[in-house]
Design a protein around this motif. Structure first.
Motif, PDB file in Angstrom:
ATOM      1  N   GLY A 254      -6.722  -4.905 -12.585  1.00 28.03           N
ATOM      2  CA  GLY A 254      -6.272  -3.700 -11.890  1.00 28.03           C
ATOM      3  C   GLY A 254      -6.068  -2.532 -12.824  1.00 28.03           C
ATOM      4  O   GLY A 254      -6.360  -2.598 -14.025  1.00 28.03           O
TER       5      GLY A 254
ATOM      6  N   ALA B 288     -11.403  -0.622 -12.873  1.00 29.18           N
ATOM      7  CA  ALA B 288     -10.251  -0.558 -11.972  1.00 29.18           C
ATOM      8  C   ALA B 288      -9.430   0.709 -12.222  1.00 29.18           C
ATOM      9  O   ALA B 288      -8.943   1.344 -11.277  1.00 29.18           O
ATOM     10  CB  ALA B 288      -9.373  -1.791 -12.137  1.00 29.18           C
TER      11      ALA B 288
ATOM     12  N   SER C 230      -5.162  -2.537  -3.409  1.00 25.14           N
ATOM     13  CA  SER C 230      -4.829  -3.964  -3.419  1.00 25.14           C
ATOM     14  C   SER C 230      -3.778  -4.237  -2.352  1.00 25.14           C
ATOM     15  O   SER C 230      -2.666  -3.704  -2.422  1.00 25.14           O
ATOM     16  CB  SER C 230      -4.302  -4.396  -4.789  1.00 25.14           C
ATOM     17  OG  SER C 230      -3.895  -5.747  -4.756  1.00 25.14           O
ATOM     18  N   TRP C 231      -4.142  -5.070  -1.390  1.00 25.25           N
ATOM     19  CA  TRP C 231      -3.192  -5.380  -0.322  1.00 25.25           C
ATOM     20  C   TRP C 231      -2.073  -6.287  -0.802  1.00 25.25           C
ATOM     21  O   TRP C 231      -1.104  -6.524  -0.085  1.00 25.25           O
ATOM     22  CB  TRP C 231      -3.926  -6.028   0.851  1.00 25.25           C
ATOM     23  CG  TRP C 231      -4.956  -5.134   1.463  1.00 25.25           C
ATOM     24  CD1 TRP C 231      -6.303  -5.251   1.387  1.00 25.25           C
ATOM     25  CD2 TRP C 231      -4.704  -3.935   2.214  1.00 25.25           C
ATOM     26  NE1 TRP C 231      -6.927  -4.210   2.046  1.00 25.25           N
ATOM     27  CE2 TRP C 231      -5.968  -3.392   2.558  1.00 25.25           C
ATOM     28  CE3 TRP C 231      -3.548  -3.267   2.623  1.00 25.25           C
ATOM     29  CZ2 TRP C 231      -6.095  -2.217   3.291  1.00 25.25           C
ATOM     30  CZ3 TRP C 231      -3.677  -2.102   3.345  1.00 25.25           C
ATOM     31  CH2 TRP C 231      -4.932  -1.589   3.679  1.00 25.25           C
ATOM     32  N   SER C 232      -2.180  -6.793  -2.042  1.00 27.72           N
ATOM     33  CA  SER C 232      -1.125  -7.658  -2.568  1.00 27.72           C
ATOM     34  C   SER C 232       0.025  -6.855  -3.172  1.00 27.72           C
ATOM     35  O   SER C 232       1.086  -7.413  -3.457  1.00 27.72           O
ATOM     36  CB  SER C 232      -1.696  -8.601  -3.641  1.00 27.72           C
ATOM     37  OG  SER C 232      -2.122  -7.874  -4.782  1.00 27.72           O
ATOM     38  N   TRP C 233      -0.171  -5.552  -3.350  1.00 30.54           N
ATOM     39  CA  TRP C 233       0.878  -4.746  -3.949  1.00 30.54           C
ATOM     40  C   TRP C 233       1.962  -4.422  -2.934  1.00 30.54           C
ATOM     41  O   TRP C 233       1.676  -4.048  -1.796  1.00 30.54           O
ATOM     42  CB  TRP C 233       0.312  -3.431  -4.489  1.00 30.54           C
ATOM     43  CG  TRP C 233      -0.641  -3.579  -5.630  1.00 30.54           C
ATOM     44  CD1 TRP C 233      -0.808  -4.676  -6.422  1.00 30.54           C
ATOM     45  CD2 TRP C 233      -1.558  -2.591  -6.105  1.00 30.54           C
ATOM     46  NE1 TRP C 233      -1.774  -4.441  -7.368  1.00 30.54           N
ATOM     47  CE2 TRP C 233      -2.252  -3.168  -7.197  1.00 30.54           C
ATOM     48  CE3 TRP C 233      -1.861  -1.291  -5.720  1.00 30.54           C
ATOM     49  CZ2 TRP C 233      -3.234  -2.474  -7.896  1.00 30.54           C
ATOM     50  CZ3 TRP C 233      -2.829  -0.592  -6.426  1.00 30.54           C
ATOM     51  CH2 TRP C 233      -3.501  -1.175  -7.507  1.00 30.54           C
TER      52      TRP C 233
END
Length: 363
Positions: free
Chosen positions: A104, A276, A306-309
């Protein structure tokens, strides 16, 4: 989950000021971001982390401009060890393996580029000095030097010179976001301030063998994973170290932290080697061009990378991206009303929107 915590009265007003000035939606967002940053530091085994009190103090516009080193004559502090040279005896090392680096964009705490410039310039100078001071054949050239000694000496040098730059920041009435000493270890607590600089910008190996720090994340240096760590400079790091820098080569009263050649070189390097980070900058530029130019709107767009953030992590990453883009001359900050902040692209920043920056490089 709702938690009730006691906050000292001395912090309440300062938190409110930071919330107003830095574009946080409310104090809850600020506190959540501070907690998440602290957890990431603790869980990542990073040394030199800051307390909430210290984080607020660093952002506080009214923080004292004094040093805790008695007798330090800032007028006598120079750039010894940092000035530009002819680099004939600086062998390079290969960049760190990808599996030793985070994925990232750069972490939001690596919010300035000039401190990394200081690190790679001094590393190049130290390696050259060691090679010039010995009698050897070319194949015996020194590539690696002791990490702990380099961190210690570079931290002290950055501290002393940073305080001198900070003096000129005050004389020029530079506000938050404009100070050229930002990112350098100029905090009131010398040990903690230097420790954060060493971790954030020099770098260090973590227990799992991965690397923390802006210099390794940018592929400018590598650090061995040994009981006695060593540090070396990569070809990209040496290229960046060689370039003229206003603050290091003209003096602490320079008006900008990076030269035009440094900004161009950095952008070329990011575009070619750090996809990134480049994507995050392009995303930010496109959002601003689309009119999503306020901090919370820009965070929403960055979060889509990023959907994980979590929201607070996206906010931290957005803050770092914006700060680095400002240092690169890609965007400007401006006041909106009494409390708000908005961003606008410079002419160079506009080239990111449609990829014209890549076209310029290809010609």
């Amino acid at each position: 989950m709702k938690l009730v915590i006691n906050i000292p009265d001395s912090l309440v007003g300062r938190i409110k000021q930071v919330v107003d000035d830095e574009g946080y939606e409310n104090p809850q967002e600020f506190v959540t971001t501070a907690i998440e940053n602290q957890l990431e530091l603790e869980e990542s085994d990073v040394e030199g982390f800051k307390t909430l009190d210290e984080a607020v103090a660093e952002l506080d516009a009214g923080a004292p401009e004094t040093s805790d080193e008695p007798g330090l004559d800032l007028d006598d502090v120079g750039t010894d060890g940092l000035s530009q040279r002819e680099y004939h005896t600086v062998p390079t090392v290969t960049p760190p393996d990808e599996d030793r680096l985070p994925t990232g964009p750069l972490w939001g705490q690596y919010n300035k580029i000039f401190p990394t410039k200081l690190v790679v310039r001094r590393l190049a100078n130290v390696i050259q000095e060691q090679n010039e001071d010995k009698t050897s054949t070319p194949q015996d050239d020194i590539q690696w030097i002791d990490l702990d000694q380099f961190r210690k000496q570079t931290g002290e040098l950055a501290r002393n010179y940073g305080l001198q730059i900070k003096k000129y920041d005050k004389e020029q009435s530079r506000g938050r976001g404009e100070k050229l000493s930002a990112g350098l270890p100029t905090g009131e607590d010398t040990e903690k301030s230097v420790g954060r600089f060493q971790t954030h910008f020099v770098g260090r190996p973590k227990q799992d063998g991965s690397l923390a720090g802006a210099a390794p994340s940018l592929l400018f240096i590598d650090i061995t994973n040994e009981d006695v760590g060593r540090i070396g400079i990569t070809e990209a790091g040496l290229t960046f170290a060689k370039l003229y820098n206003p603050l290091l080569d003209m003096g602490p009263d320079a008006d900008e932290p990076l030269s035009a050649d440094e900004r161009d070189s950095y952008m070329d390097h990011v575009r070619e080697n750090l996809p990134a980070e480049h994507e995050a900058m392009v995303t930010a530029a496109n959002a601003i061009a689309d009119g999503r130019d306020r901090p919370d709107e820009l965070t929403d767009r960055i979060a889509q990378l990023s959907w994980s953030w979590s929201e607070s992590k996206a906010n931290t990453i957005r803050s770092g991206i914006v700060s680095r883009m400002h240092e690169l001359g890609l965007l400007e900050r401006e006041r909106v009303g009494q409390r708000g902040i908005a961003y606008s692209l410079t002419k160079t920043g506009e080239e990111l929107v449609s990829g014209r920056d890549a076209e310029v490089t290809d010609r």
